[in-house]
Design an enzyme around this catalytic site. Structure first.
Site, PDB file in Angstrom:
ATOM      1  N   GLU A   1     -58.115 -10.779  40.326  1.00 40.08           N
ATOM      2  CA  GLU A   1     -57.547 -11.636  41.378  1.00 40.08           C
ATOM      3  C   GLU A   1     -58.220 -11.338  42.710  1.00 40.08           C
ATOM      4  O   GLU A   1     -58.212 -10.185  43.136  1.00 40.08           O
ATOM      5  CB  GLU A   1     -56.041 -11.393  41.490  1.00 40.08           C
TER       6      GLU A   1
ATOM      7  N   HIS B   1     -50.963 -15.640  42.222  1.00 41.22           N
ATOM      8  CA  HIS B   1     -50.018 -14.515  42.297  1.00 41.22           C
ATOM      9  C   HIS B   1     -49.064 -14.736  43.480  1.00 41.22           C
ATOM     10  O   HIS B   1     -48.806 -13.828  44.268  1.00 41.22           O
ATOM     11  CB  HIS B   1     -50.758 -13.174  42.450  1.00 41.22           C
TER      12      HIS B   1
ATOM     13  N   ILE C   1     -36.193  -9.532  35.570  1.00 38.59           N
ATOM     14  CA  ILE C   1     -36.617 -10.931  35.636  1.00 38.59           C
ATOM     15  C   ILE C   1     -36.385 -11.644  34.301  1.00 38.59           C
ATOM     16  O   ILE C   1     -35.833 -12.754  34.270  1.00 38.59           O
ATOM     17  CB  ILE C   1     -38.104 -11.020  36.066  1.00 38.59           C
TER      18      ILE C   1
ATOM     19  N   ASP D   1     -49.532 -17.076  36.653  1.00 39.16           N
ATOM     20  CA  ASP D   1     -49.444 -16.716  38.078  1.00 39.16           C
ATOM     21  C   ASP D   1     -50.315 -15.489  38.353  1.00 39.16           C
ATOM     22  O   ASP D   1     -50.571 -15.164  39.510  1.00 39.16           O
ATOM     23  CB  ASP D   1     -47.983 -16.409  38.431  1.00 39.16           C
TER      24      ASP D   1
ATOM     25  N   ALA E   1     -46.250 -11.737  35.035  1.00 43.64           N
ATOM     26  CA  ALA E   1     -46.042 -10.287  35.208  1.00 43.64           C
ATOM     27  C   ALA E   1     -47.285  -9.633  35.820  1.00 43.64           C
ATOM     28  O   ALA E   1     -47.365  -9.490  37.052  1.00 43.64           O
ATOM     29  CB  ALA E   1     -45.656  -9.652  33.881  1.00 43.64           C
ATOM     30  N   ARG E   2     -48.237  -9.275  34.997  1.00 37.70           N
ATOM     31  CA  ARG E   2     -49.489  -8.706  35.500  1.00 37.70           C
ATOM     32  C   ARG E   2     -50.627  -9.205  34.615  1.00 37.70           C
ATOM     33  O   ARG E   2     -50.491  -9.236  33.384  1.00 37.70           O
ATOM     34  CB  ARG E   2     -49.463  -7.166  35.467  1.00 37.70           C
TER      35      ARG E   2
ATOM     36  N   ASP F   1     -38.246  -6.464  23.245  1.00 38.00           N
ATOM     37  CA  ASP F   1     -38.214  -5.414  24.266  1.00 38.00           C
ATOM     38  C   ASP F   1     -37.745  -4.140  23.573  1.00 38.00           C
ATOM     39  O   ASP F   1     -36.580  -4.031  23.180  1.00 38.00           O
ATOM     40  CB  ASP F   1     -37.242  -5.810  25.395  1.00 38.00           C
TER      41      ASP F   1
HETATM   42  N1  LIG Z   1     -45.772 -12.659  39.905  1.00 38.64           N
HETATM   43  C1  LIG Z   1     -45.139 -11.974  40.827  1.00 38.64           C
HETATM   44  O1  LIG Z   1     -45.232 -12.261  42.022  1.00 38.64           O
HETATM   45  C2  LIG Z   1     -44.237 -10.853  40.417  1.00 38.64           C
HETATM   46  C3  LIG Z   1     -43.188 -10.504  41.269  1.00 38.64           C
HETATM   47  C4  LIG Z   1     -42.326  -9.491  40.855  1.00 38.64           C
HETATM   48  C5  LIG Z   1     -42.546  -8.841  39.648  1.00 38.64           C
HETATM   49  N2  LIG Z   1     -43.591  -9.183  38.865  1.00 38.64           N
HETATM   50  C6  LIG Z   1     -43.833  -8.487  37.601  1.00 38.64           C
HETATM   51  O2  LIG Z   1     -42.903  -8.920  36.615  1.00 38.64           O
HETATM   52  C7  LIG Z   1     -42.763  -7.911  35.629  1.00 38.64           C
HETATM   53  C8  LIG Z   1     -41.314  -7.714  35.240  1.00 38.64           C
HETATM   54  O3  LIG Z   1     -40.560  -7.311  36.376  1.00 38.64           O
HETATM   55  P1  LIG Z   1     -39.032  -6.857  36.238  1.00 38.64           P
HETATM   56  O4  LIG Z   1     -38.517  -6.726  37.620  1.00 38.64           O
HETATM   57  O5  LIG Z   1     -38.319  -7.729  35.255  1.00 38.64           O
HETATM   58  O6  LIG Z   1     -39.228  -5.414  35.587  1.00 38.64           O
HETATM   59  P2  LIG Z   1     -38.158  -4.559  34.806  1.00 38.64           P
HETATM   60  O7  LIG Z   1     -38.697  -3.178  34.772  1.00 38.64           O
HETATM   61  O8  LIG Z   1     -36.778  -4.779  35.297  1.00 38.64           O
HETATM   62  O9  LIG Z   1     -38.195  -5.175  33.316  1.00 38.64           O
HETATM   63  C9  LIG Z   1     -39.293  -5.018  32.474  1.00 38.64           C
HETATM   64  C10 LIG Z   1     -38.800  -5.028  31.050  1.00 38.64           C
HETATM   65  O10 LIG Z   1     -39.954  -4.897  30.211  1.00 38.64           O
HETATM   66  C11 LIG Z   1     -39.608  -4.059  29.139  1.00 38.64           C
HETATM   67  N3  LIG Z   1     -40.771  -3.491  28.471  1.00 38.64           N
HETATM   68  C12 LIG Z   1     -41.424  -2.339  28.724  1.00 38.64           C
HETATM   69  N4  LIG Z   1     -42.399  -2.161  27.820  1.00 38.64           N
HETATM   70  C13 LIG Z   1     -42.358  -3.230  26.984  1.00 38.64           C
HETATM   71  C14 LIG Z   1     -43.101  -3.606  25.842  1.00 38.64           C
HETATM   72  N5  LIG Z   1     -44.073  -2.835  25.359  1.00 38.64           N
HETATM   73  N6  LIG Z   1     -42.789  -4.756  25.233  1.00 38.64           N
HETATM   74  C15 LIG Z   1     -41.786  -5.541  25.691  1.00 38.64           C
HETATM   75  N7  LIG Z   1     -41.023  -5.221  26.752  1.00 38.64           N
HETATM   76  C16 LIG Z   1     -41.317  -4.083  27.384  1.00 38.64           C
HETATM   77  C17 LIG Z   1     -38.708  -3.012  29.772  1.00 38.64           C
HETATM   78  O11 LIG Z   1     -37.913  -2.362  28.778  1.00 38.64           O
HETATM   79  C18 LIG Z   1     -37.871  -3.840  30.728  1.00 38.64           C
HETATM   80  O12 LIG Z   1     -36.694  -4.300  30.111  1.00 38.64           O
HETATM   81  C19 LIG Z   1     -43.445  -6.682  36.215  1.00 38.64           C
HETATM   82  O13 LIG Z   1     -44.732  -6.578  35.658  1.00 38.64           O
HETATM   83  C20 LIG Z   1     -43.589  -7.005  37.668  1.00 38.64           C
HETATM   84  O14 LIG Z   1     -44.657  -6.325  38.253  1.00 38.64           O
HETATM   85  C21 LIG Z   1     -44.439 -10.188  39.230  1.00 38.64           C
END
Ligand SMILES: NC(=O)c1ccc[n+]([C@@H]2O[C@H](COP(=O)([O-])OP(=O)(O)OC[C@H]3O[C@@H](n4cnc5c(N)ncnc54)[C@H](O)[C@@H]3O)[C@@H](O)[C@H]2O)c1
Length: 354
Positions: A274, A293, A165, A269, A244-245, A184
């Site tokens: 929640e 969310h 994302i 979000d 994210a979370r 990252d």
């Molecule tokens: N709001 C929503 O509805 C929704 C929907 C989908 C995903 N999400 C959330 O979005 C987040 C990202 O999803 P994604 O698909 O990009 O995941 P992804 O795993 O592809 O990317 C996450 C990135 O975070 C990096 N990361 C890990 N630890 C880290 C740290 N300590 N500091 C900085 N970066 C770090 C990883 O190296 C990776 O590049 C997840 O938490 C996911 O659950 C939310």
């Protein structure tokens, strides 16, 4: 050996009255696929293993898939989650049973990235405030000049995380002419450079960003990584976005800096709890935009997630390793490889599974 590839959909894909939970999830490609038979199972949470004994694949919505959900007989080859969260799946139990767990990063990438842009534009454009001013009539119009938005050209967008994302956000930001930075620890300089993104230290991300967006997974390492100390590094004019979370951000600390005007605002979000308690002080703040969310929930989001799950299931049916496998070790599991080869022989172009 069964001559059909049987796909189960968890019971929560239908409402009690039989209508689909997500009408945009197009099941036609599955219905029409040669050799495939699909069925909604009458499942509860957690799903019982007995219900899955005669299936090769499961597409799973919100019901829990625990150790007790592993069917006897070893027929089930894949659990495809509808989305990218997989805390509802006992991945370890699946790995032990040689079952692949698949998520759908392709389905959420654009919708969540678009949500981040939505929040950035709404915050910096003061959309919520201007909506309120308009509803106040003449008195509101008279206050317009006290609510200037923030132009984005040359300003710095920072992302905590540059994965599926985070990277998409940077791609979408190209025409905005912003400076792009990210922290990252697991991404290499070259991948970042290709996106035009400068990788920076964690503290510098907080210091430099005019808009700081959180796009990393929740883990022991990232829980409350956005804390009081780091929020104190942010510019008073900066905005924080979290899609994210919730627990990645110390919400109490964030509430305090927002209430004191120590940063300009936030778009969230996700929250630590929640839904939030009715008396959660964050609900009272007018420099926060909140969403339940579900900001990325669009027709295209659910169509995309569904399409990714269908593709994953059909990949397995044809003996191919699908995208988005969470438990990568399964791909090397002898039982799983043999099952893929067998599927390839029966239904597909042959497995490429070494
Ligand atoms: N709001 C929503 O509805 C929704 C929907 C989908 C995903 N999400 C959330 O979005 C987040 C990202 O999803 P994604 O698909 O990009 O995941 P992804 O795993 O592809 O990317 C996450 C990135 O975070 C990096 N990361 C890990 N630890 C880290 C740290 N300590 N500091 C900085 N970066 C770090 C990883 O190296 C990776 O590049 C997840 O938490 C996911 O659950 C939310």
């Amino acid at each position: 050996m069964a001559d059909t590839f049987r796909v189960a959909l968890s019971g929560d894909f239908k409402h009690a009255d039989g209508t689909p939970t997500f009408p945009d999830f197009d099941l036609e490609p599955l219905r029409l696929a040669p050799g495939v038979e699909m069925a909604f199972i009458d499942s509860e949470s957690p799903i019982s293993g007995e219900q899955l004994q005669d299936f090769d694949a499961l597409i799973l919505l919100a019901h829990r898939f625990g150790r007790e959900s592993i069917p006897q007989g070893g027929r089930l080859a894949v659990v495809a989650r509808f989305g990218v969260g997989f805390d509802s799946v006992d991945v370890e139990a699946c790995t032990e049973a040689g079952i692949a767990v698949v998520i759908t990063p392709d389905g959420v990438r654009r919708p969540v990235a678009a949500s981040i842009l939505t929040l950035m534009l709404a915050l910096t454009g003061k959309v919520m405030t201007k909506d309120r001013l308009t509803r106040e009539g003449a008195a509101g119009y008279a206050k317009r000049s006290a609510h200037m938005g923030v132009g984005l050209v040359g300003r710095t967008f920072g992302s905590l995380g540059i994965g599926n994302i985070g990277a998409e956000v940077f791609r979408l930001l190209k025409p905005f002419d912003m400076k792009l930075i990210a922290h990252d620890p697991y991404v290499d300089q070259r991948a970042a450079a290709e996106l035009g993104v400068e990788l920076v230290e964690l503290e510098d991300l907080f210091r430099r960003a005019d808009v700081l967006s959180v796009s990393c997974p929740l883990s022991k390492e990232t829980q409350h990584i956005v804390n009081a100390e780091r929020l104190a590094l942010m510019k008073p004019t900066a905005y924080l976005i979290n899609t994210a979370r919730g627990p990645i951000v110390d919400q109490q600390a964030l509430t305090e800096v927002l209430a004191d005007g120590r940063i300009a605002g936030a778009g969230l979000d996700v929250l630590e709890k929640e839904p939030p308690d009715d008396d959660d002080p964050i609900l009272k703040l007018d420099n926060v935009i909140l969403a339940p969310h579900a900001l990325c929930w669009t027709d295209q989001c659910f169509a995309g997630i569904g399409a990714a799950d269908v593709t994953a299931v059909l990949d397995i049916q044809h003996g191919r390793i699908p995208r988005g496998v969470v438990n990568r070790t399964v791909v090397e599991d002898a039982r799983f490889k043999e099952r893929l080869r067998e599927f390839g022989r029966r239904f597909g172009s042959g497995a490429k599974v070494g």
